[in-house]
Design an enzyme around this catalytic site. Sequence first.
Site, short mmCIF file in Angstrom:
data_model
loop_
_atom_site.label_atom_id
_atom_site.label_comp_id
_atom_site.label_asym_id
_atom_site.label_seq_id
_atom_site.Cartn_x
_atom_site.Cartn_y
_atom_site.Cartn_z
CE LYS A 173 1.22 35.07 17.93
NZ LYS A 173 1.52 36.46 18.29
N GLY A 226 -0.38 32.49 28.09
CA GLY A 226 -1.17 33.69 27.80
C GLY A 226 -2.43 33.69 28.64
CB THR A 228 -7.98 31.98 31.36
OG1 THR A 228 -6.99 31.93 32.40
CG2 THR A 228 -8.92 30.80 31.52
CB ALA A 229 -10.31 34.31 27.03
CB CYS A 282 1.17 34.66 35.11
SG CYS A 282 2.79 33.89 35.21
CD GLU A 384 -4.38 37.41 34.71
OE1 GLU A 384 -4.89 37.18 33.60
OE2 GLU A 384 -3.29 36.93 35.06
P1 NAP Z 1 -3.00 36.48 25.17
O1 NAP Z 1 -3.77 37.62 24.61
O2 NAP Z 1 -3.73 35.24 25.49
O3 NAP Z 1 -1.83 36.21 24.14
C1 NAP Z 1 -0.80 35.27 24.36
C2 NAP Z 1 -0.22 34.85 23.04
O4 NAP Z 1 -1.21 34.15 22.30
C3 NAP Z 1 0.19 36.03 22.16
O5 NAP Z 1 1.32 35.67 21.39
C4 NAP Z 1 -1.02 36.19 21.27
O6 NAP Z 1 -0.73 36.86 20.11
C5 NAP Z 1 -1.40 34.74 21.03
N1 NAP Z 1 -2.76 34.50 20.61
C6 NAP Z 1 -3.86 35.27 20.81
N2 NAP Z 1 -4.96 34.68 20.26
C7 NAP Z 1 -4.54 33.51 19.72
C8 NAP Z 1 -5.18 32.44 19.01
N3 NAP Z 1 -6.50 32.47 18.76
N4 NAP Z 1 -4.44 31.40 18.61
C9 NAP Z 1 -3.12 31.35 18.88
N5 NAP Z 1 -2.45 32.32 19.51
C10 NAP Z 1 -3.15 33.39 19.95
O7 NAP Z 1 -2.23 36.90 26.49
P2 NAP Z 1 -1.41 38.22 26.75
O8 NAP Z 1 -2.39 39.34 26.92
O9 NAP Z 1 -0.33 38.34 25.73
O10 NAP Z 1 -0.71 37.87 28.13
C11 NAP Z 1 -1.27 38.10 29.37
C12 NAP Z 1 -1.84 36.84 29.95
O11 NAP Z 1 -0.87 35.83 30.00
C13 NAP Z 1 -2.31 37.02 31.38
O12 NAP Z 1 -3.55 36.39 31.55
C14 NAP Z 1 -1.25 36.32 32.20
O13 NAP Z 1 -1.66 35.84 33.45
C15 NAP Z 1 -0.89 35.20 31.28
N6 NAP Z 1 0.42 34.68 31.62
C16 NAP Z 1 0.50 33.43 32.19
C17 NAP Z 1 1.73 32.92 32.56
C18 NAP Z 1 1.86 31.56 33.19
O14 NAP Z 1 2.96 31.03 33.20
N7 NAP Z 1 0.80 30.98 33.72
C19 NAP Z 1 2.89 33.67 32.36
C20 NAP Z 1 2.77 34.93 31.78
C21 NAP Z 1 1.53 35.43 31.40
P3 NAP Z 1 -0.91 38.46 20.01
O15 NAP Z 1 -0.28 39.08 21.18
O16 NAP Z 1 -0.21 38.75 18.78
O17 NAP Z 1 -2.38 38.68 19.97
#
Ligand code: NAP
Length: 481
Positions: A173, A226, A228-229, A282, A384
């Site tokens: 997804k 994604g 941390t929360a 990230c 962040e």
């Molecule tokens: P996010 O809101 O946590 O979403 C990440 C993915 O998880 C999306 O596909 C999202 O879907 C899905 N998701 C949300 N709630 C979910 C749930 N309850 N169960 C299963 N899947 C769920 O993160 P984001 O805003 O897209 O990305 C930004 C974050 O990613 C930042 O904190 C960044 O630091 C982190 N990140 C980390 C890395 C690393 O390698 N450490 C790399 C890149 C990004 P939807 O978008 O459809 O809601």
Amino acid sequence: MTRIENYIGGQFSGAESGDTLPLIDPSINEEYGSIPASGDDDVERAVHAASRAFESWGGSTPTFRSGWLNRLADGIESRLEQFAEAESRDNGKPVSLARTVDIPRAIANFRFFAGAILHDSSDAYTDTPGALNYTLRHPLGVVGCISPWNLPLYLFSWKIAPALAAGNCVVGKPSEVTPLTAYLLAQTCDEIGFPEGVLNIVHGSGPSAGAAIVTHKDVRAISFTGGTATGRVIAKSAGEALKKVSLELGGKNPTIIFADANLDEAIDGAVRAGFSNQGQICLCGSRILIERSIYDEVRDRLVEAVSAIKVGDPLLEDTQMGAIVSEDHLNKIIHHLSIARSEGGVILCGGERVSLEGRCENGFFFSPTLIEGLEASCQTNQEEIFGPVATLLPFDDESKAIQLANSTPYGLAASVWTTNLETAHRVGHELQSGIVWVNCWMPRDLRTPFGGSKDSGMGREGGFHALRFFTESKNITIKTA
Ligand code: NAP
């Protein structure tokens, strides 16, 4: 209008419910299509298709799987420009960045794991008295890959490629905010005749489609990147079901500049680390720690360099910074700036929404921002922001630099700028961080472990680390005497 569909069992379809979610181009703030608002039923179909496909894919040879991954890489490469434009439109990033980084790195991910699986081998313990031990590694079965919006295809492929190479079938997804290149990937699979059901892509929101993947009883592992929360929610649910889980989460990464650094390189590196991809990586260095004796000079040079970053239409070749990914995210960044001001931060440059003229007049642009004068412990320096915002903090000596660097809940990446090799080794050793770069930022070797400590994640991706995650070990002992 672009109508994105799920890719399940080699077939394209909408959500069972018929519901859709809008697709927005952040650089012009216009809806340009829709994605299926998938839920339990769609994920059920995808898991079923993946389970059936696993019966053959799971037992296929590494050479067979390697061949398909290479064909997939070739298929993406043959449409590179289309992928790059799609990534730019969906995410707001400069098309030049998508063309030179995102899409080539996604192709490289498939090629790398196509090669890696050919070089994987099992362990044997031949010196056990009276017995021979050898360890098999089996694919897990159906695995879930959930990725974020900041590097859409690049991070999606970073999970899918090792999962498939190791013999698993995938239900993936992408973020609902940036689903377009995952859809193009599905089309590429279709074009090249990729075995049906081996890779299934379900679109929809995290709490609906994403949660359905995480909680499905037949999904054996979740690889998630994604926030941390969200990672905590997934870890809790996967923990209860005793599923394997790999979590790549947020960061608040330090860029540490010592007085003996090559300042031209350090300043260039700090600007790239802080502001590439609109600061939405990230690994971005969002806290720039500067030795006090060079603080004023480095601050002034950073302000000059950051103020010169060209914010503009992502489709123009000379644009260096494109749009923020969504209105929600832009508002989050604006909110963080008001917190920084209330905490006493001095905005050295930027700090405001940018209005462009012409095609992008309604887009979500934000000026690259530097802030000084904040305590290391304040909210701005602890949370962040994930946007084009970096803070400057002075330090007096090495131990203070390390203490500041380690002072957040995160532990993903750091860059250290010094010409003293001993400093580099000492500081590198002490940083609570999964990745440390010295005199560079973001070069990558796909074999190295990738991931963070503390609130930045659990587990490591990359090379054999990823292949191990997507397999289960089984030891066999045979009596020999
Ligand atoms: P996010 O809101 O946590 O979403 C990440 C993915 O998880 C999306 O596909 C999202 O879907 C899905 N998701 C949300 N709630 C979910 C749930 N309850 N169960 C299963 N899947 C769920 O993160 P984001 O805003 O897209 O990305 C930004 C974050 O990613 C930042 O904190 C960044 O630091 C982190 N990140 C980390 C890395 C690393 O390698 N450490 C790399 C890149 C990004 P939807 O978008 O459809 O809601």
